[in-house]
Design a protein around this motif. Sequence first.
Motif, PDB file in Angstrom:
ATOM      1  N   GLU A 236      44.196  50.510  33.832  1.00  0.00           N
ATOM      2  CA  GLU A 236      43.486  50.765  32.737  1.00  0.00           C
ATOM      3  C   GLU A 236      43.362  49.278  31.756  1.00  0.00           C
ATOM      4  O   GLU A 236      42.652  49.156  30.993  1.00  0.00           O
ATOM      5  CB  GLU A 236      44.086  51.835  31.872  1.00  0.00           C
ATOM      6  CG  GLU A 236      44.170  53.053  32.495  1.00  0.00           C
ATOM      7  CD  GLU A 236      42.811  53.658  32.668  1.00  0.00           C
ATOM      8  OE1 GLU A 236      41.775  53.666  31.793  1.00  0.00           O
ATOM      9  OE2 GLU A 236      42.157  54.037  33.720  1.00  0.00           O
ATOM     10  N   ASP A 237      44.309  48.407  32.026  1.00  0.00           N
ATOM     11  CA  ASP A 237      44.453  47.012  31.290  1.00  0.00           C
ATOM     12  C   ASP A 237      43.438  46.272  31.829  1.00  0.00           C
ATOM     13  O   ASP A 237      42.837  46.240  32.991  1.00  0.00           O
ATOM     14  CB  ASP A 237      45.641  46.385  31.564  1.00  0.00           C
ATOM     15  CG  ASP A 237      46.895  47.000  30.916  1.00  0.00           C
ATOM     16  OD1 ASP A 237      46.751  47.628  29.788  1.00  0.00           O
ATOM     17  OD2 ASP A 237      48.074  47.224  31.747  1.00  0.00           O
ATOM     18  N   GLN A 238      42.698  45.389  31.040  1.00  0.00           N
ATOM     19  CA  GLN A 238      41.400  44.615  31.329  1.00  0.00           C
ATOM     20  C   GLN A 238      41.941  43.229  31.396  1.00  0.00           C
ATOM     21  O   GLN A 238      42.714  42.463  30.860  1.00  0.00           O
ATOM     22  CB  GLN A 238      40.622  44.789  30.333  1.00  0.00           C
ATOM     23  CG  GLN A 238      40.265  46.346  30.249  1.00  0.00           C
ATOM     24  CD  GLN A 238      39.470  46.610  28.952  1.00  0.00           C
ATOM     25  OE1 GLN A 238      39.634  46.248  27.846  1.00  0.00           O
ATOM     26  NE2 GLN A 238      38.154  47.546  29.396  1.00  0.00           N
ATOM     27  N   ILE A 239      41.166  42.271  32.253  1.00  0.00           N
ATOM     28  CA  ILE A 239      41.073  40.896  32.283  1.00  0.00           C
ATOM     29  C   ILE A 239      39.521  40.394  31.968  1.00  0.00           C
ATOM     30  O   ILE A 239      38.775  41.081  32.477  1.00  0.00           O
ATOM     31  CB  ILE A 239      41.887  40.489  33.667  1.00  0.00           C
ATOM     32  CG1 ILE A 239      40.759  40.692  34.620  1.00  0.00           C
ATOM     33  CG2 ILE A 239      43.152  41.125  34.000  1.00  0.00           C
ATOM     34  CD1 ILE A 239      41.245  39.990  36.240  1.00  0.00           C
ATOM     35  N   THR A 240      39.730  39.172  31.655  1.00  0.00           N
ATOM     36  CA  THR A 240      38.418  38.370  31.779  1.00  0.00           C
ATOM     37  C   THR A 240      38.942  37.098  32.589  1.00  0.00           C
ATOM     38  O   THR A 240      39.915  36.566  32.530  1.00  0.00           O
ATOM     39  CB  THR A 240      37.752  38.031  30.524  1.00  0.00           C
ATOM     40  OG1 THR A 240      38.705  37.056  29.820  1.00  0.00           O
ATOM     41  CG2 THR A 240      37.656  39.068  29.568  1.00  0.00           C
ATOM     42  N   SER A 241      37.952  36.650  33.240  1.00  0.00           N
ATOM     43  CA  SER A 241      38.056  35.516  34.335  1.00  0.00           C
ATOM     44  C   SER A 241      37.413  34.374  34.056  1.00  0.00           C
ATOM     45  O   SER A 241      36.457  34.182  33.213  1.00  0.00           O
ATOM     46  CB  SER A 241      38.219  35.992  35.837  1.00  0.00           C
ATOM     47  OG  SER A 241      38.640  35.357  36.732  1.00  0.00           O
ATOM     48  N   THR A 242      37.423  33.467  35.275  1.00  0.00           N
ATOM     49  CA  THR A 242      36.662  32.108  35.098  1.00  0.00           C
ATOM     50  C   THR A 242      35.734  31.988  36.379  1.00  0.00           C
ATOM     51  O   THR A 242      35.923  32.760  37.409  1.00  0.00           O
ATOM     52  CB  THR A 242      37.692  30.861  34.901  1.00  0.00           C
ATOM     53  OG1 THR A 242      38.431  30.740  36.285  1.00  0.00           O
ATOM     54  CG2 THR A 242      38.872  31.427  34.048  1.00  0.00           C
ATOM     55  N   HIS A 243      35.087  30.877  36.406  1.00  0.00           N
ATOM     56  CA  HIS A 243      34.341  30.441  37.702  1.00  0.00           C
ATOM     57  C   HIS A 243      35.570  30.139  38.992  1.00  0.00           C
ATOM     58  O   HIS A 243      34.961  30.311  39.962  1.00  0.00           O
ATOM     59  CB  HIS A 243      33.930  28.944  37.475  1.00  0.00           C
ATOM     60  CG  HIS A 243      34.595  27.867  36.784  1.00  0.00           C
ATOM     61  ND1 HIS A 243      34.867  27.757  35.359  1.00  0.00           N
ATOM     62  CD2 HIS A 243      35.377  26.952  37.612  1.00  0.00           C
ATOM     63  CE1 HIS A 243      35.869  26.611  35.353  1.00  0.00           C
ATOM     64  NE2 HIS A 243      35.970  26.231  36.536  1.00  0.00           N
ATOM     65  N   ARG A 244      36.685  30.116  38.518  1.00  0.00           N
ATOM     66  CA  ARG A 244      37.684  29.967  39.504  1.00  0.00           C
ATOM     67  C   ARG A 244      38.437  31.115  39.559  1.00  0.00           C
ATOM     68  O   ARG A 244      39.943  31.165  39.541  1.00  0.00           O
ATOM     69  CB  ARG A 244      38.802  28.694  39.352  1.00  0.00           C
ATOM     70  CG  ARG A 244      39.645  28.200  40.563  1.00  0.00           C
ATOM     71  CD  ARG A 244      40.217  26.790  40.321  1.00  0.00           C
ATOM     72  NE  ARG A 244      39.363  26.002  39.541  1.00  0.00           N
ATOM     73  CZ  ARG A 244      38.780  25.113  40.130  1.00  0.00           C
ATOM     74  NH1 ARG A 244      38.449  25.282  41.585  1.00  0.00           N
ATOM     75  NH2 ARG A 244      37.919  24.257  39.363  1.00  0.00           N
ATOM     76  N   GLY A 245      37.750  32.380  39.765  1.00  0.00           N
ATOM     77  CA  GLY A 245      38.485  33.671  39.355  1.00  0.00           C
ATOM     78  C   GLY A 245      38.711  34.525  40.529  1.00  0.00           C
ATOM     79  O   GLY A 245      39.182  35.852  40.413  1.00  0.00           O
ATOM     80  N   HIS A 246      38.424  34.191  41.770  1.00  0.00           N
ATOM     81  CA  HIS A 246      38.652  35.113  43.145  1.00  0.00           C
ATOM     82  C   HIS A 246      39.867  35.480  43.060  1.00  0.00           C
ATOM     83  O   HIS A 246      40.126  36.916  43.436  1.00  0.00           O
ATOM     84  CB  HIS A 246      38.056  34.135  44.390  1.00  0.00           C
ATOM     85  CG  HIS A 246      37.064  33.419  44.140  1.00  0.00           C
ATOM     86  ND1 HIS A 246      36.942  32.183  44.779  1.00  0.00           N
ATOM     87  CD2 HIS A 246      35.940  33.652  43.501  1.00  0.00           C
ATOM     88  CE1 HIS A 246      35.841  31.473  44.477  1.00  0.00           C
ATOM     89  NE2 HIS A 246      35.094  32.438  44.007  1.00  0.00           N
ATOM     90  N   GLY A 247      41.005  34.806  43.028  1.00  0.00           N
ATOM     91  CA  GLY A 247      42.403  35.279  42.929  1.00  0.00           C
ATOM     92  C   GLY A 247      42.645  36.263  41.833  1.00  0.00           C
ATOM     93  O   GLY A 247      43.466  37.271  42.097  1.00  0.00           O
ATOM     94  N   HIS A 248      42.143  36.139  40.843  1.00  0.00           N
ATOM     95  CA  HIS A 248      42.418  37.113  39.643  1.00  0.00           C
ATOM     96  C   HIS A 248      41.560  38.575  40.051  1.00  0.00           C
ATOM     97  O   HIS A 248      42.549  39.497  39.863  1.00  0.00           O
ATOM     98  CB  HIS A 248      41.601  36.514  38.489  1.00  0.00           C
ATOM     99  CG  HIS A 248      41.890  35.246  37.858  1.00  0.00           C
ATOM    100  ND1 HIS A 248      41.153  34.478  37.355  1.00  0.00           N
ATOM    101  CD2 HIS A 248      43.057  34.567  38.247  1.00  0.00           C
ATOM    102  CE1 HIS A 248      41.629  33.318  37.005  1.00  0.00           C
ATOM    103  NE2 HIS A 248      42.633  33.191  37.635  1.00  0.00           N
ATOM    104  N   SER A 249      40.669  38.362  40.702  1.00  0.00           N
ATOM    105  CA  SER A 249      40.030  39.676  41.135  1.00  0.00           C
ATOM    106  C   SER A 249      40.829  40.463  42.203  1.00  0.00           C
ATOM    107  O   SER A 249      41.146  41.773  41.809  1.00  0.00           O
ATOM    108  CB  SER A 249      38.584  39.212  41.765  1.00  0.00           C
ATOM    109  OG  SER A 249      37.732  38.554  40.553  1.00  0.00           O
TER     110      SER A 249
END
Length: 340
Positions: free
Chosen positions: A75-88
């Motif tokens: 339920e919590d949310q994130i926004t990521s960057t162009h270097r965001g594969h790890g975040h996903s």
Amino acid sequence: MATAKKAAKQSNLPFAYTRYSHEQLRDVLRKMYLIRRFEEGAEDSYTRGLIHGTMHLSIGQEASAMGICMPLTDEDQITSTHRGHGHSIAKGADVKKMFAEFFGKTTGYCKGRGGSMHIADVSKGNLGANGIVAGGIPIAVGAALSAKRLGNGKVVVSFFGDGANNEGAFHESLNMASIWKLPVIFVCENNGYGMSTSTARSTAVANIADRAAAYSMPGVIVDGNNFSEVAEASHAAAERARAGDGPTLIESKTYRYRGHSKSDRNRYRTKEEIEDWMTNRDPITLFETELKEFGAIDDHGIEAIREDVAREIAEGIEFAKEGPMPEISDLAKFVYTEVA
């Protein structure tokens, strides 16, 4: 006496070993390997001509992504960057759909329209990566404002790189989030370079976290290659946000082994510098050593994880290869919301 000794022993353990079970920690290691092998697989596919355009790899930064996402729910949310594969991946993405997106297939997360820099999965709280430096920060503030107004208890994390800390959107967002005490965590993954410019040459303050003081919020510096240290800071920030006490700025000091993008020839840093980080400060190696030290895994368990991840990556690449390409007639679909 035995109880006292046990309590003393536990008090000396790193945060992660008092908070998570051994099973959870083994899963963290698996996901760290999944992030790295995914990016290595993507890099290899790019070299083979299976992926077009460019990509920005976070190999070497796996502990940062995993540590920050540990206290978050779907339920919590994130926004990521162009270097965001790890975040996903840390937020629960399926690598099959990620590979398919990279390959431009309709079976990808964004139907092949987004590619490397625009992975999004709202079902897991991933509001999307952003190719604009600092572009995701105000989006996270907006999502946090929505969460506060709705009273749904969500926490929003905004990942960004060190280059974003000199953008106006960074300062405006921190100021607004602090004024309204929004449940947002600003995470600067400082890998030392904004493209080819070091933070020492581009940023007036010694630490990006020092800028938190100007916006009346905690500024926390962590070793971004130490999973437990990152997770502890993230848990504290999430608890503060959920309690209604407002935002936190976390500076996760880490390092990317690869260049800024596939076109980067790495002429602005030495081979010795890169080798030192890879040899002495690798986040996966450090975490494996720690897990074995505290009895959470053995060499056989580590090898089993590596083999399982290799299988998942191979299956993901095959899934992407076999997926259909978009039809030219569908060019404008899945770009704008269709009104019935």
